[in-house]
Design a protein around this motif. Structure first.
Motif, PDB file in Angstrom:
ATOM      1  N   ASP A   9       0.864  -1.242  -0.015  1.00  0.00           N
ATOM      2  CA  ASP A   9      -0.103   0.155  -0.051  1.00  0.00           C
ATOM      3  C   ASP A   9       0.964   1.237   0.018  1.00  0.00           C
ATOM      4  O   ASP A   9       0.473   2.203  -0.712  1.00  0.00           O
ATOM      5  CB  ASP A   9      -0.943  -0.284   1.068  1.00  0.00           C
ATOM      6  CG  ASP A   9      -2.022  -0.888   1.119  1.00  0.00           C
ATOM      7  OD1 ASP A   9      -2.271  -1.394   0.279  1.00  0.00           O
ATOM      8  OD2 ASP A   9      -2.862  -1.262   2.281  1.00  0.00           O
ATOM      9  N   ARG A  40      -9.248   5.768  -2.977  1.00  0.00           N
ATOM     10  CA  ARG A  40      -9.797   4.198  -2.693  1.00  0.00           C
ATOM     11  C   ARG A  40      -8.540   3.333  -2.051  1.00  0.00           C
ATOM     12  O   ARG A  40      -8.972   2.439  -1.338  1.00  0.00           O
ATOM     13  CB  ARG A  40     -10.013   3.592  -4.139  1.00  0.00           C
ATOM     14  CG  ARG A  40     -11.531   3.724  -4.570  1.00  0.00           C
ATOM     15  CD  ARG A  40     -11.985   2.766  -5.840  1.00  0.00           C
ATOM     16  NE  ARG A  40     -10.813   2.707  -6.744  1.00  0.00           N
ATOM     17  CZ  ARG A  40     -10.770   3.284  -7.910  1.00  0.00           C
ATOM     18  NH1 ARG A  40     -11.615   4.159  -8.373  1.00  0.00           N
ATOM     19  NH2 ARG A  40      -9.823   2.856  -8.804  1.00  0.00           N
ATOM     20  N   THR A  43      -8.409   4.709   1.427  1.00  0.00           N
ATOM     21  CA  THR A  43      -9.519   4.296   2.390  1.00  0.00           C
ATOM     22  C   THR A  43      -9.440   2.651   2.587  1.00  0.00           C
ATOM     23  O   THR A  43      -9.570   2.442   3.913  1.00  0.00           O
ATOM     24  CB  THR A  43     -10.633   4.438   1.816  1.00  0.00           C
ATOM     25  OG1 THR A  43     -11.022   5.906   1.339  1.00  0.00           O
ATOM     26  CG2 THR A  43     -11.919   4.064   2.394  1.00  0.00           C
ATOM     27  N   ALA A  44      -8.863   1.683   1.782  1.00  0.00           N
ATOM     28  CA  ALA A  44      -8.910   0.524   2.180  1.00  0.00           C
ATOM     29  C   ALA A  44      -7.804   0.324   3.136  1.00  0.00           C
ATOM     30  O   ALA A  44      -7.976  -0.644   4.049  1.00  0.00           O
ATOM     31  CB  ALA A  44      -8.481  -0.565   0.878  1.00  0.00           C
ATOM     32  N   HIS A  45      -6.586   1.039   2.741  1.00  0.00           N
ATOM     33  CA  HIS A  45      -5.535   0.777   3.786  1.00  0.00           C
ATOM     34  C   HIS A  45      -5.850   1.236   5.154  1.00  0.00           C
ATOM     35  O   HIS A  45      -5.596   0.471   6.348  1.00  0.00           O
ATOM     36  CB  HIS A  45      -4.230   1.789   3.413  1.00  0.00           C
ATOM     37  CG  HIS A  45      -3.138   1.616   4.186  1.00  0.00           C
ATOM     38  ND1 HIS A  45      -2.273   0.588   4.212  1.00  0.00           N
ATOM     39  CD2 HIS A  45      -2.782   2.394   5.007  1.00  0.00           C
ATOM     40  CE1 HIS A  45      -1.323   0.568   5.024  1.00  0.00           C
ATOM     41  NE2 HIS A  45      -1.473   1.876   5.783  1.00  0.00           N
ATOM     42  N   ASP A  47      -8.839   1.475   6.681  1.00  0.00           N
ATOM     43  CA  ASP A  47      -9.808   0.660   7.132  1.00  0.00           C
ATOM     44  C   ASP A  47      -9.061  -0.607   7.658  1.00  0.00           C
ATOM     45  O   ASP A  47      -9.427  -1.208   8.706  1.00  0.00           O
ATOM     46  CB  ASP A  47     -10.748   0.089   6.122  1.00  0.00           C
ATOM     47  CG  ASP A  47     -11.932   1.365   5.735  1.00  0.00           C
ATOM     48  OD1 ASP A  47     -11.858   2.164   6.445  1.00  0.00           O
ATOM     49  OD2 ASP A  47     -12.660   1.110   4.934  1.00  0.00           O
ATOM     50  N   MET A 143     -10.759  -8.520   4.206  1.00  0.00           N
ATOM     51  CA  MET A 143     -11.309  -7.159   3.910  1.00  0.00           C
ATOM     52  C   MET A 143     -10.915  -6.826   2.434  1.00  0.00           C
ATOM     53  O   MET A 143     -11.539  -6.006   1.747  1.00  0.00           O
ATOM     54  CB  MET A 143     -10.685  -6.007   5.005  1.00  0.00           C
ATOM     55  CG  MET A 143     -11.122  -6.400   6.332  1.00  0.00           C
ATOM     56  SD  MET A 143     -10.213  -5.176   7.334  1.00  0.00           S
ATOM     57  CE  MET A 143     -10.825  -3.560   6.881  1.00  0.00           C
ATOM     58  N   ARG A 144      -9.733  -6.996   2.010  1.00  0.00           N
ATOM     59  CA  ARG A 144      -9.257  -6.905   0.636  1.00  0.00           C
ATOM     60  C   ARG A 144     -10.126  -7.527  -0.455  1.00  0.00           C
ATOM     61  O   ARG A 144     -10.084  -6.989  -1.620  1.00  0.00           O
ATOM     62  CB  ARG A 144      -7.593  -6.883   0.613  1.00  0.00           C
ATOM     63  CG  ARG A 144      -7.083  -5.768   1.256  1.00  0.00           C
ATOM     64  CD  ARG A 144      -7.172  -4.439   0.930  1.00  0.00           C
ATOM     65  NE  ARG A 144      -6.480  -3.504   1.842  1.00  0.00           N
ATOM     66  CZ  ARG A 144      -5.466  -3.236   1.407  1.00  0.00           C
ATOM     67  NH1 ARG A 144      -4.823  -3.340   0.366  1.00  0.00           N
ATOM     68  NH2 ARG A 144      -5.011  -2.071   2.204  1.00  0.00           N
TER      69      ARG A 144
END
Length: 146
Positions: A9, A40, A43-45, A47, A143-144
């Motif tokens: 990331d 995006r 935000t994923a990172h 979270d 999650m990913r």
């Protein structure tokens, strides 16, 4: 392993910064796709850090204050990136100050990444048991895949 995801990331974020900063285009609109992708990704990172990484690190609570600083920095960074992406996506945005916004964001991003590279990585490697690392990794991958 979770460190691979975190470091991936960080690299992807740096790559997007490089692409946006070195683009021949002059404004937000031309960078909208890059800023959206960065939003995006981060935000994923964020979270993942909030839900998979930081709760497990909190189990070895001898560094609670630095972990809270990481969490706070992550929230601030996520908000700034989302704001930049929203401004870039807004076609009516006449105030094309992307360069100033971008350069305010960059040191915050680098500071957050440095904190994660040093404190989080060292805690994972030195303070966690294999089952804690595995739990963190399984949660992050789950999650990913959503």
């Amino acid at each position: 392993m979770i460190l691979d995801i975190i470091l991936s990331d960080h690299k992807a974020g740096r790559d997007l910064f490089s692409l946006a900063g070195n683009s021949v285009f002059e404004g937000y609109a031309e960078r909208a796709d890059l800023f959206e992708r960065f939003d995006r990704l981060w935000t994923a990172h964020a979270d993942m850090m909030d839900e998979a990484v930081l709760p497990v690190l909190a189990e070895v609570a001898h560094r609670a204050e630095p972990l809270e600083e990481i969490r706070t920095g992550q929230r601030e960074l996520r908000e700034m990136i989302a704001s930049l992406a929203a401004r870039a996506a807004d076609n009516s945005n006449e105030n094309d100050q992307w360069f100033a916004d971008f350069h305010r964001l960059k040191p915050l991003f680098e500071r957050q990444v440095d904190r994660e590279d040093t404190l989080v990585a060292s805690m994972i490697q030195q303070d966690l048991k294999p089952d804690q690392i595995a739990r963190m990794t399984v949660t992050a991958r789950g999650m990913r895949e959503k």
